[in-house]
Design a protein around this motif. Structure first.
Motif, PDB file in Angstrom:
ATOM      1  N   GLU A   1      29.191 -28.713 -46.146  1.00 33.62           N
ATOM      2  CA  GLU A   1      28.127 -29.697 -46.006  1.00 33.62           C
ATOM      3  C   GLU A   1      28.730 -30.999 -45.488  1.00 33.62           C
ATOM      4  OE1 GLU A   1      24.645 -29.591 -48.576  1.00 33.62           O
ATOM      5  OE2 GLU A   1      25.860 -28.483 -50.023  1.00 33.62           O
ATOM      6  N   ASP A   2      27.936 -31.748 -44.765  1.00 33.12           N
ATOM      7  CA  ASP A   2      28.413 -32.920 -44.032  1.00 33.12           C
ATOM      8  C   ASP A   2      27.870 -34.190 -44.698  1.00 33.12           C
ATOM      9  OD1 ASP A   2      28.932 -34.937 -42.213  1.00 33.12           O
ATOM     10  OD2 ASP A   2      28.488 -33.705 -40.458  1.00 33.12           O
ATOM     11  N   PRO A   3      28.645 -34.818 -45.606  1.00 36.72           N
ATOM     12  CA  PRO A   3      28.126 -35.977 -46.352  1.00 36.72           C
ATOM     13  C   PRO A   3      27.691 -37.130 -45.456  1.00 36.72           C
ATOM     14  CG  PRO A   3      30.179 -35.194 -47.318  1.00 36.72           C
ATOM     15  CD  PRO A   3      30.014 -34.466 -46.020  1.00 36.72           C
ATOM     16  N   GLU A   4      28.470 -37.399 -44.418  1.00 29.95           N
ATOM     17  CA  GLU A   4      28.130 -38.522 -43.545  1.00 29.95           C
ATOM     18  C   GLU A   4      26.802 -38.285 -42.833  1.00 29.95           C
ATOM     19  OE1 GLU A   4      31.078 -36.979 -43.552  1.00 29.95           O
ATOM     20  OE2 GLU A   4      32.402 -38.499 -44.400  1.00 29.95           O
ATOM     21  N   ALA A   5      26.599 -37.066 -42.346  1.00 27.99           N
ATOM     22  CA  ALA A   5      25.341 -36.750 -41.660  1.00 27.99           C
ATOM     23  C   ALA A   5      24.166 -36.784 -42.629  1.00 27.99           C
ATOM     24  CB  ALA A   5      25.441 -35.387 -40.981  1.00 27.99           C
ATOM     25  N   LEU A   6      24.382 -36.312 -43.848  1.00 31.90           N
ATOM     26  CA  LEU A   6      23.316 -36.335 -44.846  1.00 31.90           C
ATOM     27  C   LEU A   6      22.894 -37.772 -45.159  1.00 31.90           C
ATOM     28  CD1 LEU A   6      24.697 -33.565 -47.230  1.00 31.90           C
ATOM     29  CD2 LEU A   6      22.494 -33.467 -46.048  1.00 31.90           C
ATOM     30  N   ILE A   7      23.872 -38.641 -45.358  1.00 29.03           N
ATOM     31  CA  ILE A   7      23.567 -40.035 -45.677  1.00 29.03           C
ATOM     32  C   ILE A   7      22.887 -40.727 -44.496  1.00 29.03           C
ATOM     33  CG2 ILE A   7      24.631 -42.282 -46.065  1.00 29.03           C
ATOM     34  CD1 ILE A   7      24.308 -40.665 -48.604  1.00 29.03           C
ATOM     35  N   ALA A   8      23.379 -40.463 -43.293  1.00 29.71           N
ATOM     36  CA  ALA A   8      22.777 -41.099 -42.112  1.00 29.71           C
ATOM     37  C   ALA A   8      21.322 -40.691 -41.953  1.00 29.71           C
ATOM     38  CB  ALA A   8      23.574 -40.720 -40.865  1.00 29.71           C
ATOM     39  N   ARG A   9      21.039 -39.408 -42.191  1.00 29.20           N
ATOM     40  CA  ARG A   9      19.655 -38.936 -42.069  1.00 29.20           C
ATOM     41  C   ARG A   9      18.788 -39.528 -43.185  1.00 29.20           C
ATOM     42  NH1 ARG A   9      15.974 -37.739 -38.648  1.00 29.20           N
ATOM     43  NH2 ARG A   9      14.995 -35.698 -38.711  1.00 29.20           N
ATOM     44  N   ALA A  10      19.335 -39.602 -44.385  1.00 27.15           N
ATOM     45  CA  ALA A  10      18.581 -40.183 -45.497  1.00 27.15           C
ATOM     46  C   ALA A  10      18.251 -41.647 -45.234  1.00 27.15           C
ATOM     47  CB  ALA A  10      19.375 -40.039 -46.794  1.00 27.15           C
ATOM     48  N   ALA A  11      19.211 -42.381 -44.664  1.00 23.68           N
ATOM     49  CA  ALA A  11      18.968 -43.785 -44.352  1.00 23.68           C
ATOM     50  C   ALA A  11      17.916 -43.941 -43.259  1.00 23.68           C
ATOM     51  CB  ALA A  11      20.277 -44.446 -43.927  1.00 23.68           C
ATOM     52  N   GLU A  12      17.999 -43.085 -42.249  1.00 22.48           N
ATOM     53  CA  GLU A  12      17.041 -43.136 -41.145  1.00 22.48           C
ATOM     54  C   GLU A  12      15.618 -42.905 -41.628  1.00 22.48           C
ATOM     55  OE1 GLU A  12      15.913 -40.358 -37.263  1.00 22.48           O
ATOM     56  OE2 GLU A  12      17.840 -40.096 -38.279  1.00 22.48           O
ATOM     57  N   LEU A  13      15.457 -41.947 -42.550  1.00 19.64           N
ATOM     58  CA  LEU A  13      14.127 -41.536 -42.992  1.00 19.64           C
ATOM     59  C   LEU A  13      13.649 -42.274 -44.239  1.00 19.64           C
ATOM     60  CD1 LEU A  13      14.687 -37.698 -42.609  1.00 19.64           C
ATOM     61  CD2 LEU A  13      13.223 -39.106 -41.147  1.00 19.64           C
ATOM     62  N   LYS A  14      14.545 -43.056 -44.876  1.00 22.44           N
ATOM     63  CA  LYS A  14      14.248 -43.638 -46.188  1.00 22.44           C
ATOM     64  C   LYS A  14      13.857 -42.527 -47.168  1.00 22.44           C
ATOM     65  CE  LYS A  14      12.879 -48.230 -44.502  1.00 22.44           C
ATOM     66  NZ  LYS A  14      13.381 -48.016 -43.111  1.00 22.44           N
ATOM     67  N   ALA A  15      14.704 -41.519 -47.208  1.00 27.32           N
ATOM     68  CA  ALA A  15      14.415 -40.310 -47.985  1.00 27.32           C
ATOM     69  C   ALA A  15      14.331 -40.611 -49.474  1.00 27.32           C
ATOM     70  CB  ALA A  15      15.491 -39.257 -47.724  1.00 27.32           C
ATOM     71  N   LYS A  16      13.481 -39.869 -50.164  1.00 28.94           N
ATOM     72  CA  LYS A  16      13.399 -39.966 -51.614  1.00 28.94           C
ATOM     73  C   LYS A  16      14.612 -39.306 -52.267  1.00 28.94           C
ATOM     74  CE  LYS A  16       9.387 -41.910 -52.806  1.00 28.94           C
ATOM     75  NZ  LYS A  16       8.418 -41.124 -53.578  1.00 28.94           N
ATOM     76  N   LEU A  17      15.019 -38.158 -51.748  1.00 24.98           N
ATOM     77  CA  LEU A  17      16.144 -37.409 -52.300  1.00 24.98           C
ATOM     78  C   LEU A  17      17.068 -36.968 -51.178  1.00 24.98           C
ATOM     79  CD1 LEU A  17      14.266 -34.953 -54.734  1.00 24.98           C
ATOM     80  CD2 LEU A  17      15.477 -37.054 -55.385  1.00 24.98           C
ATOM     81  N   VAL A  18      18.371 -36.877 -51.483  1.00 26.98           N
ATOM     82  CA  VAL A  18      19.324 -36.246 -50.578  1.00 26.98           C
ATOM     83  C   VAL A  18      20.162 -35.295 -51.428  1.00 26.98           C
ATOM     84  CG1 VAL A  18      20.944 -38.200 -50.771  1.00 26.98           C
ATOM     85  CG2 VAL A  18      21.148 -36.569 -48.872  1.00 26.98           C
ATOM     86  N   TYR A  19      20.237 -34.035 -50.996  1.00 26.49           N
ATOM     87  CA  TYR A  19      20.832 -32.972 -51.815  1.00 26.49           C
ATOM     88  C   TYR A  19      22.201 -32.576 -51.291  1.00 26.49           C
ATOM     89  CZ  TYR A  19      21.466 -28.266 -53.769  1.00 26.49           C
ATOM     90  OH  TYR A  19      21.968 -27.151 -54.400  1.00 26.49           O
ATOM     91  N   LEU A  20      23.152 -32.431 -52.226  1.00 26.15           N
ATOM     92  CA  LEU A  20      24.480 -31.913 -51.906  1.00 26.15           C
ATOM     93  C   LEU A  20      24.918 -30.996 -53.031  1.00 26.15           C
ATOM     94  CD1 LEU A  20      27.161 -32.287 -50.057  1.00 26.15           C
ATOM     95  CD2 LEU A  20      27.929 -33.688 -51.982  1.00 26.15           C
TER      96      LEU A  20
END
Length: 368
Positions: free
Chosen positions: A142-161
């Motif tokens: 899993e790609d932590p940097e990509a997950l965080i970048a996508r969560a920031a872009e979308l203002k996600a409620k949850l990000v799963y790892l």
């Protein structure tokens, strides 16, 4: 006469389950598997002390389980160096994930995960109307940097790892996971699934900070403790988030027998050490079997080994089908390029010997 009036959301969802259980497959096949290596269960079983505790608890099964899971929460809090108000016990990680999603995800709310990661989490997000957004794995991790970048872009409620990861068995070092926690965007909650943490190398789990409101960690008795059928999981998080679970959880969802088994298993550290040793031996045997057949085994920090079949998903699916025809139950990742692999649970030598006998035949059939 009309039937039930489902919500538009329920009407829109498929009637499906994240995983088809081996029992269902056996009924469809009309015969049992000789080697049950696909569900990431502990084939080494539970602690004998846990078995004895559960047998004793049977005599009081006329009682509901303790709705507060008091003794187990106290024991878990002591084991992890936190206070009991930072621990929530529930019906496996799956049940707790459902409660969490219900608490924070409304229709249309963005949620970020990895393409091919644990599908039961996705199932809950879809069930409450959330909008799933996925990023690809990188180098079978899993790609932590990509997950965080996508969560920031979308203002996600949850990000799963998940760490270690299911379905690949790979893991990230504690420093990289902690860096991801530090980078969680404002308003996003990180879901850290540590179901396999007992099998991982030292230095995989970052230190637990019960005051950190950016992350909730999930652990389970289903894997290393061998209690998958008892359905006991727990969450570790800041006290206000744990308290919020009281709004939505099934307060009598925990079975009294399961509570007793989990409490006894937690105390039996010698058994846990023995299981970890046996799992490591089984992983090494799977790697040898893979190598003997010209395949490569990915490094694993879990109780399973992901084996690269060396081709594409269609070929791996033929291998999987060939093993099933030969009464060996394994599973595989669901999306490319991860689906070039099959996933095999560690187990006793007699189970893995069946795999060693049948894998060459399944490969030959897959190659035509």
């Amino acid at each position: 006469m009309t039937g039930p009036r489902f919500t538009p959301l329920a009407d829109s969802l498929p009637a499906t389950v994240p995983f088809i259980g081996p029992e269902t497959l056996e009924r469809d096949r009309g015969r049992p598997f000789r080697a049950r290596l696909g569900a990431n269960e502990s084939l080494f079983g539970p602690s004998p002390k846990a078995v004895a505790a559960m047998q004793a608890a049977v005599r009081e099964v006329w009682k509901y389980g303790d709705a507060q899971n008091h003794e187990l929460r106290l024991a878990l809090a002591e084991a992890h160096g936190v206070t009991p108000d930072c621990i929530m016990v529930g019906e496996g990680i799956d049940g707790l994930l459902g409660y969490l999603v219900r608490l924070v995800v409304g229709p249309g709310d963005p949620v970020v995960t990895s393409e091919g990661a644990y599908p039961t989490f996705n199932y809950h997000v879809a069930g409450f109307g959330g909008a799933l957004h996925k990023v690809p794995y990188r180098d079978d991790r899993e790609d932590p940097e990509a997950l965080i970048a996508r969560a920031a872009e979308l203002k996600a409620k949850l990000v799963y790892l998940s760490n270690p990861d299911n379905p690949m068995g790979t893991w990230l070092p504690a420093g990289q996971v902690q860096a991801m926690i530090e980078a969680v965007p404002e308003g996003t909650l990180m879901v850290l699934d540590e179901a396999y943490i007992e099998f991982a190398p030292e230095g995989t789990a970052p230190a637990i900070d019960p005051e950190d409101t950016r992350v909730i960690r999930f652990r389970t008795f289903s894997k290393a403790h061998g209690l998958a059928g008892a359905r006991v999981g727990y969450a570790i998080a800041a006290a206000p988030l744990i308290t919020a679970f009281e709004k939505v959880r099934n307060h009598f969802g925990m079975c009294r027998i399961s509570q007793a088994g989990a409490l006894a298993s937690l105390a039996d550290t010698a058994w846990l050490a023995e299981v970890k040793s046996q799992v490591a031996e089984g992983r090494a045997m799977i790697a040898r079997i893979a190598e003997a057949n010209g395949l490569s085994a990915l490094p694993s920090g879990t109780n399973f080994v992901t084996v690269d079949c060396g081709a594409d998903g269609d070929f791996a699916r033929r291998v999987l089908a060939g093993l099933a025809e030969r009464d060996v139950f394994v599973r595989m990742p669901g999306v490319a390029p991860l689906d070039r692999c099959i996933r095999i649970a560690s187990g006793p030598e007699d189970q893995l010997t069946v795999l060693a006998e049948e894998l060459p035949k399944a490969l030959a059939a897959a190659r035509g």
